[in-house]
Motif scaffolding. Structure first.
Motif, short mmCIF file in Angstrom:
data_model
loop_
_atom_site.label_atom_id
_atom_site.label_comp_id
_atom_site.label_asym_id
_atom_site.label_seq_id
_atom_site.Cartn_x
_atom_site.Cartn_y
_atom_site.Cartn_z
N ILE A 1 -4.54 -4.05 -6.24
CA ILE A 1 -3.55 -3.15 -5.65
C ILE A 1 -4.15 -1.75 -5.51
O ILE A 1 -4.73 -1.21 -6.46
CB ILE A 1 -2.28 -3.09 -6.50
CG1 ILE A 1 -1.74 -4.50 -6.76
CG2 ILE A 1 -1.23 -2.23 -5.81
CD1 ILE A 1 -1.41 -5.29 -5.53
N THR B 1 0.88 -1.16 0.00
CA THR B 1 0.00 0.00 0.00
C THR B 1 0.92 1.22 0.00
O THR B 1 2.13 1.09 -0.18
CB THR B 1 -0.92 0.03 1.23
OG1 THR B 1 -0.11 0.18 2.42
CG2 THR B 1 -1.75 -1.25 1.34
N SER C 1 -4.58 -3.31 -0.35
CA SER C 1 -4.21 -4.23 -1.43
C SER C 1 -4.49 -5.66 -0.99
O SER C 1 -4.35 -5.99 0.20
CB SER C 1 -2.73 -4.07 -1.80
OG SER C 1 -2.47 -2.78 -2.32
#
Length: 300
Positions: free
Chosen positions: A103, A6, A108
């Motif tokens: 993502i 992230t 994610s």
């Protein structure tokens, strides 16, 4: 190696190497710094000495063991302790295959399937579809297992994870404090099989400094819903603490090198078919069950 990210957190895993965890860094809510919280697996460490692995279809030790025959035993997927008792299940070193990923900056997600040995074909275990999913946010990793019974018979199982933790760059766990949501210790016998739940005393409601203490101990969460239970640890050097949760039972283990601590959330005890059988998950044909654990960094 696969890396999930992230904006401020990252998680590294080795799918082809039994799904070993290589690293987990989460963002501190206190100052935004990325803090490493996992003792990631590094060669030439033995497979079971660092990182994390899945325990399934049983956790820790199981005796007598219904899988202790062909086609499961003997095989490269079998492990026994010094007394010859099988432990940690059959999935711990199975390769994973990427199924899907999403993502994002704030969250994610990645999912993996398992490569099962060809000799398992035709068995009930081969017809249990298992997905391993990781959901990463800046301050938390959720570890999910989704199981579907595609066989025509009931399937009983126990499931747990075996992660090793450390905090940042600290070289020893001796400065860490361990605490939790309150637990009853489970007495283990000579062969480390559970014998009795010691319900008279509640442990780990108050923090305990790890210096001078060694553990290879099993605990039952006293909360009615074990998914709300947790163990945690912190250092006086930071304003953050790490919570590890989601289990009805937890195994706590401190390796002799004092560089990490294993906190193992589990759905059941070891020897789950013969002790505390109420915690055995029973999955009927066609049904799906999700098991979730979490690792969270928070301020205090």
């Amino acid at each position: 190696m696969y890396k999930l990210k992230t904006k401020r957190a990252s998680f590294e895993v080795y799918p082809a190497g039994g799904g070993q965890w290589l690293g987990l860094s989460l963002a501190s809510p206190a100052d935004g710094a990325e803090i490493s919280v996992i003792s990631g697996h590094k060669a030439p460490d033995p497979f079971f000495a660092s990182g994390s692995f899945l325990m399934f279809p049983w956790v820790n030790r199981l005796e007598p063991n219904p899988w202790a025959r062909e086609p499961f035993y003997p095989s490269t997927h079998w492990l026994t302790d010094g007394n010859g008792i099988p432990l940690h299940g059959l999935y711990h070193n199975l390769p994973r295959i990427l199924k899907d990923e999403t993502i994002g900056e704030n969250q994610s997600t990645v999912s993996f399937s398992f490569v099962l040995p060809t000799e398992w074909e035709g068995t009930t275990l081969h017809k249990i579809n298992v997905t391993e999913r990781f959901v990463l946010t800046d301050s938390e990793l959720k570890v999910q297992y989704i199981l579907k019974n595609e066989s025509d018979s009931n399937f009983s199982f126990a499931l747990g994870i075996h992660p090793y933790f450390r905090l940042g760059d600290e070289s020893s766990i001796d400065d860490l404090y361990l605490f939790g949501s309150g637990f009853h210790e489970v007495k283990l016998g000579d062969y480390l099989l559970p014998e009795k739940i010691l319900s008279e005393e509640i442990r780990f409601e108050e923090e305990v400094k790890l210096e001078g203490r060694s553990y290879d101990s099993l605990y039952q969460a006293r909360l009615t819903d074990g998914t709300d239970s947790y163990f945690g640890f912190f250092s006086m050097n930071r304003k953050d603490r790490v919570l590890v949760g989601g289990g009805n039972f937890y195994q706590i283990f401190t390796p002799s090198d004092r560089k990490s601590i294993a906190i193992e959330p589990m759905t059941a005890t070891g020897n789950f078919l013969h002790f505390c059988n109420d915690f055995s998950h029973k999955l009927p044909p066609g049904e799906v069950k999700k098991i979730e654990f979490f690792i969270r960094l928070e301020s205090f």
